[in-house]
Enzyme design. Structure first.
Site, PDB file in Angstrom:
ATOM      1  N   PHE A 153       0.628  -1.086   0.026  1.00 57.68           N
ATOM      2  CA  PHE A 153       0.040  -0.199  -0.057  1.00 57.68           C
ATOM      3  C   PHE A 153       0.762   1.266  -0.063  1.00 57.68           C
ATOM      4  CE2 PHE A 153      -2.383  -3.377   1.912  1.00 57.68           C
ATOM      5  CZ  PHE A 153      -3.590  -3.263   1.171  1.00 57.68           C
ATOM      6  N   LYS A 221      -6.684  -4.684  -1.855  1.00 55.24           N
ATOM      7  CA  LYS A 221      -5.972  -3.771  -2.377  1.00 55.24           C
ATOM      8  C   LYS A 221      -6.559  -2.574  -3.269  1.00 55.24           C
ATOM      9  CE  LYS A 221      -2.536  -1.038  -4.004  1.00 55.24           C
ATOM     10  NZ  LYS A 221      -1.323  -1.011  -4.043  1.00 55.24           N
ATOM     11  N   ASN A 225      -7.508   1.517  -2.783  1.00 51.59           N
ATOM     12  CA  ASN A 225      -7.172   2.637  -3.599  1.00 51.59           C
ATOM     13  C   ASN A 225      -8.399   3.293  -4.117  1.00 51.59           C
ATOM     14  OD1 ASN A 225      -4.557   2.486  -3.404  1.00 51.59           O
ATOM     15  ND2 ASN A 225      -4.236   1.461  -5.535  1.00 51.59           N
ATOM     16  N   LEU A 267      -8.362  14.360   1.389  1.00 53.76           N
ATOM     17  CA  LEU A 267      -9.518  15.418   1.264  1.00 53.76           C
ATOM     18  C   LEU A 267      -9.110  16.716   0.857  1.00 53.76           C
ATOM     19  CD1 LEU A 267     -11.839  14.950   4.228  1.00 53.76           C
ATOM     20  CD2 LEU A 267     -12.159  14.014   2.183  1.00 53.76           C
ATOM     21  N   GLY A 274      -3.918  11.743  -9.931  1.00 56.94           N
ATOM     22  CA  GLY A 274      -3.345  10.983 -11.374  1.00 56.94           C
ATOM     23  C   GLY A 274      -2.188  10.008 -10.725  1.00 56.94           C
ATOM     24  N   CYS A 277      -1.203   4.522  -9.943  1.00 55.49           N
ATOM     25  CA  CYS A 277      -1.911   3.751  -9.321  1.00 55.49           C
ATOM     26  C   CYS A 277      -3.533   3.901  -9.264  1.00 55.49           C
ATOM     27  CB  CYS A 277      -1.833   3.230  -7.747  1.00 55.49           C
ATOM     28  SG  CYS A 277      -0.153   2.862  -7.596  1.00 55.49           S
ATOM     29  N   LYS A 280      -5.424   3.664 -12.774  1.00 55.48           N
ATOM     30  CA  LYS A 280      -5.558   2.470 -13.520  1.00 55.48           C
ATOM     31  C   LYS A 280      -6.353   1.331 -12.465  1.00 55.48           C
ATOM     32  CE  LYS A 280      -1.394  -0.069 -12.018  1.00 55.48           C
ATOM     33  NZ  LYS A 280      -1.619  -1.430 -11.456  1.00 55.48           N
TER      34      LYS A 280
HETATM   35  C1  UDX Z   1      -1.489   5.568  -3.913  1.00 58.62           C
HETATM   36  C2  UDX Z   1      -1.959   5.238  -2.637  1.00 58.62           C
HETATM   37  O1  UDX Z   1      -2.039   6.043  -1.605  1.00 58.62           O
HETATM   38  C3  UDX Z   1      -1.089   3.737  -1.990  1.00 58.62           C
HETATM   39  O2  UDX Z   1      -1.800   3.376  -0.821  1.00 58.62           O
HETATM   40  C4  UDX Z   1      -0.955   2.565  -3.237  1.00 58.62           C
HETATM   41  O3  UDX Z   1      -0.171   1.706  -2.922  1.00 58.62           O
HETATM   42  C5  UDX Z   1      -0.548   3.514  -4.536  1.00 58.62           C
HETATM   43  O4  UDX Z   1      -1.546   4.361  -4.894  1.00 58.62           O
HETATM   44  P1  UDX Z   1       0.334   7.158  -4.815  1.00 58.62           P
HETATM   45  O5  UDX Z   1      -0.366   6.968  -6.023  1.00 58.62           O
HETATM   46  O6  UDX Z   1       1.766   6.982  -4.825  1.00 58.62           O
HETATM   47  O7  UDX Z   1      -0.287   5.985  -3.634  1.00 58.62           O
HETATM   48  O8  UDX Z   1       0.001   8.641  -4.438  1.00 58.62           O
HETATM   49  P2  UDX Z   1      -1.266   9.242  -3.279  1.00 58.62           P
HETATM   50  O9  UDX Z   1      -0.348  10.047  -2.399  1.00 58.62           O
HETATM   51  O10 UDX Z   1      -2.233   8.318  -3.002  1.00 58.62           O
HETATM   52  O11 UDX Z   1      -1.664  10.249  -4.483  1.00 58.62           O
HETATM   53  C6  UDX Z   1      -2.369   9.932  -5.705  1.00 58.62           C
HETATM   54  C7  UDX Z   1      -2.994  10.991  -6.445  1.00 58.62           C
HETATM   55  O12 UDX Z   1      -4.223  11.560  -5.652  1.00 58.62           O
HETATM   56  C8  UDX Z   1      -2.201  12.083  -6.550  1.00 58.62           C
HETATM   57  O13 UDX Z   1      -2.193  12.823  -7.829  1.00 58.62           O
HETATM   58  C9  UDX Z   1      -2.533  13.231  -5.619  1.00 58.62           C
HETATM   59  O14 UDX Z   1      -2.170  14.612  -5.982  1.00 58.62           O
HETATM   60  C10 UDX Z   1      -3.914  13.000  -5.458  1.00 58.62           C
HETATM   61  N1  UDX Z   1      -4.512  13.337  -4.341  1.00 58.62           N
HETATM   62  C11 UDX Z   1      -4.162  12.765  -3.222  1.00 58.62           C
HETATM   63  C12 UDX Z   1      -5.554  14.249  -4.152  1.00 58.62           C
HETATM   64  O15 UDX Z   1      -5.881  14.987  -5.384  1.00 58.62           O
HETATM   65  N2  UDX Z   1      -6.038  14.808  -2.917  1.00 58.62           N
HETATM   66  C13 UDX Z   1      -5.680  14.305  -1.594  1.00 58.62           C
HETATM   67  O16 UDX Z   1      -6.280  14.493  -0.974  1.00 58.62           O
HETATM   68  C14 UDX Z   1      -4.537  13.353  -1.853  1.00 58.62           C
END
Ligand code: UDX
Length: 443
Positions: A153, A221, A225, A267, A274, A277, A280
């Site tokens: 995760f 998982k 997500n 939030l 984007g 993960c 997709k």
């Molecule tokens: C995510 C999951 O958090 C992680 O647990 C999993 O294993 C893989 O996918 P990651 O993609 O690395 O991790 O980044 P994350 O911090 O979750 O952000 C994903 C996207 O959401 C980013 O584009 C981020 O800008 C956006 N986001 C995140 C928001 O727009 N608002 C938020 O409050 C949090």
């Protein structure tokens, strides 16, 4: 502790961070990487991507890591083979399992009477572990092995911290000997010798280890997500309602997060999610449900809201500028989030291309040298902002948060900024002479 020998297939974010975490915990890890460029970088002591803390930690535990291009030698001495290869989207939005099965082609002939545990860390559709078991049974009918689903995760930008101190560890197998081995594998994490910067995050309570079926582990998982993506789309919709009603999403978030049932994480309103993960995995879960005969309507809405959000946010800028044609616009931030150099499903790239398609003259900036094709790029923030009619903050790098906007504003033709991540303080921007546009925020 029992020191285990592990083969980790794949040196991407998951494989490499897990390798370093397990090596710091005292295990010996054989890291297998097929990509020659990545392999050579690793063999010369360099990690092949930007990830905080990982480079120095990788060097600290090199004595416990052995890097190779193929797994023949490693498998002989390993009791656990972990698969951490990519499962990119197929054109039909499912998960492409070819890298998983390519690795199993190599593993199968090497299985024998010495029990081996094959652990699937990659995100895979429900039923994949059973498919892997059937595949290995057909290729190595007399071999002793078990298969376990053990999804990861971790978040990019804090991958090592998440690999060392996860909120929970999911052990998806019904084989008692496999469970025992997985407990031996993860128990020492709690006492791993970690970089100083991460020591403060060491949990005081034991990390919860959840024993579930392989199918539940696989689905958990995707569920995690999808839930986080849902929180993001939810707050983005609230932000859109704020824009329509005069409320402020930052104030709403402050109210929501005090409710322990809701929590404040994920939030942050903005342009949408984007990365490699969320986009997709939400689409893949939607497909998984459909294949099972169920239409996951809530998830479909989460995906739709996310793909429309960027256009909705851009509209305010378009209105303020009176159209994009001929306008010079600075796009700030190309990586999908700060502290990574990953451009997969990058909103910055999509937005730059969209603006160009609508006739704008775009220059992009990013603190990493991530140069996408077809976009004018500079690593000089001053140069990027000089003479522009507007700037859009797409990725909330500290470099933008902490910038001297008063000085930067002087370089711009028009001091107009669209803060696509609500990362700047509207009052400060107004004081610096800017017209400030946020996402669902009063300016
Ligand atoms: C995510 C999951 O958090 C992680 O647990 C999993 O294993 C893989 O996918 P990651 O993609 O690395 O991790 O980044 P994350 O911090 O979750 O952000 C994903 C996207 O959401 C980013 O584009 C981020 O800008 C956006 N986001 C995140 C928001 O727009 N608002 C938020 O409050 C949090």
């Amino acid at each position: 502790m029992t020191r285990l020998e592990i083969t980790m297939v794949g040196a991407g974010y998951v494989g490499l961070s897990s390798t370093v975490a397990l090596a710091l915990a005292g295990h010996r890890v054989h890291l297998i990487e097929r990509n020659i460029e990545r392999l050579e970088a690793l063999q010369s002591g360099q990690i092949p991507f930007l990830e905080p803390d990982l480079q120095s930690a990788f060097q600290d535990c090199q004595k416990n890591i052995c890097i190779a291009a193929n797994l023949t030698k490693a498998l002989k001495t390993s009791s656990i083979i972990m698969l951490a290869v990519g499962t990119p989207p197929t054109p039909a939005q499912g998960a492409d399992l070819s890298q998983i099965f390519a690795a199993l082609e190599d593993v199968a002939p090497l299985l024998d009477q010495t029990p081996k545990l094959i652990v699937v860390k990659s995100t895979v559709p429900v039923g994949t572990n059973a498919e892997i078991r059937a595949f290995l049974n057909s290729r190595a009918p007399n071999a002793l092995f078990a298969v376990a689903s053990n999804p990861e995760f971790l978040r990019q930008g804090r991958a090592l911290r998440d690999a060392l101190f996860p909120d929970r560890i999911v052990l998806g197998t019904s084989e008692p000997w496999a469970l025992k081995l997985l407990h031996q594998l993860y128990a020492p994490l709690q006492h791993a010798s970690v970089p100083e910067t991460l020591a403060q995050f060491r949990p005081t309570q034991p990390i919860p280890m959840l024993e579930v079926s392989p199918e539940s582990a696989e689905l958990a998982k995707y569920a995690a997500n999808a839930f986080l993506a849902m929180k993001i789309s939810f707050i983005n919709e609230i932000a859109n309602v704020c824009a329509a009603t005069g409320a402020d999403v930052s104030e709403i978030k402050a109210v929501l997060e005090q409710d322990k049932r809701i929590g404040g994480d994920f939030l942050r309103a903005g342009l949408g999610y984007g990365g490699s993960c969320f986009p997709k995995d939400t689409r893949a879960l939607s497909q998984i449900a459909l294949r099972g005969g169920y239409e996951f309507r809530l998830l479909r809405a989460v995906i739709e809201v996310n793909s429309e959000q960027r256009f909705r946010v851009l509209q305010q800028l378009e209105r303020r500028l009176g159209g994009f044609r001929g306008k010079r616009i600075a796009v700030l931030g190309l990586t999908f989030k700060p502290n990574t150099d990953d451009l997969r499903e990058s909103l910055g790239v999509d937005i730059a291309l969209e603006l160009q398609a609508r006739g704008a003259i775009v220059t992009a900036h990013d603190p990493t040298p991530s140069k996408p094709e077809g976009i004018d790029f500079t690593s000089d923030l001053n140069a990027c902002l000089t003479g522009v009619d507007a700037a859009i903050l797409v990725t909330e790098w500290d470099e933008y948060r902490n910038a001297n906007w008063k000085d930067l504003g002087r370089l711009m033709q028009r001091k107009l900024i669209l803060d696509g991540r609500n990362a700047l303080e509207p009052r400060d921007m107004l004081a610096a002479g800017f017209e400030y546009l946020g996402v669902g925020r009063k300016s």
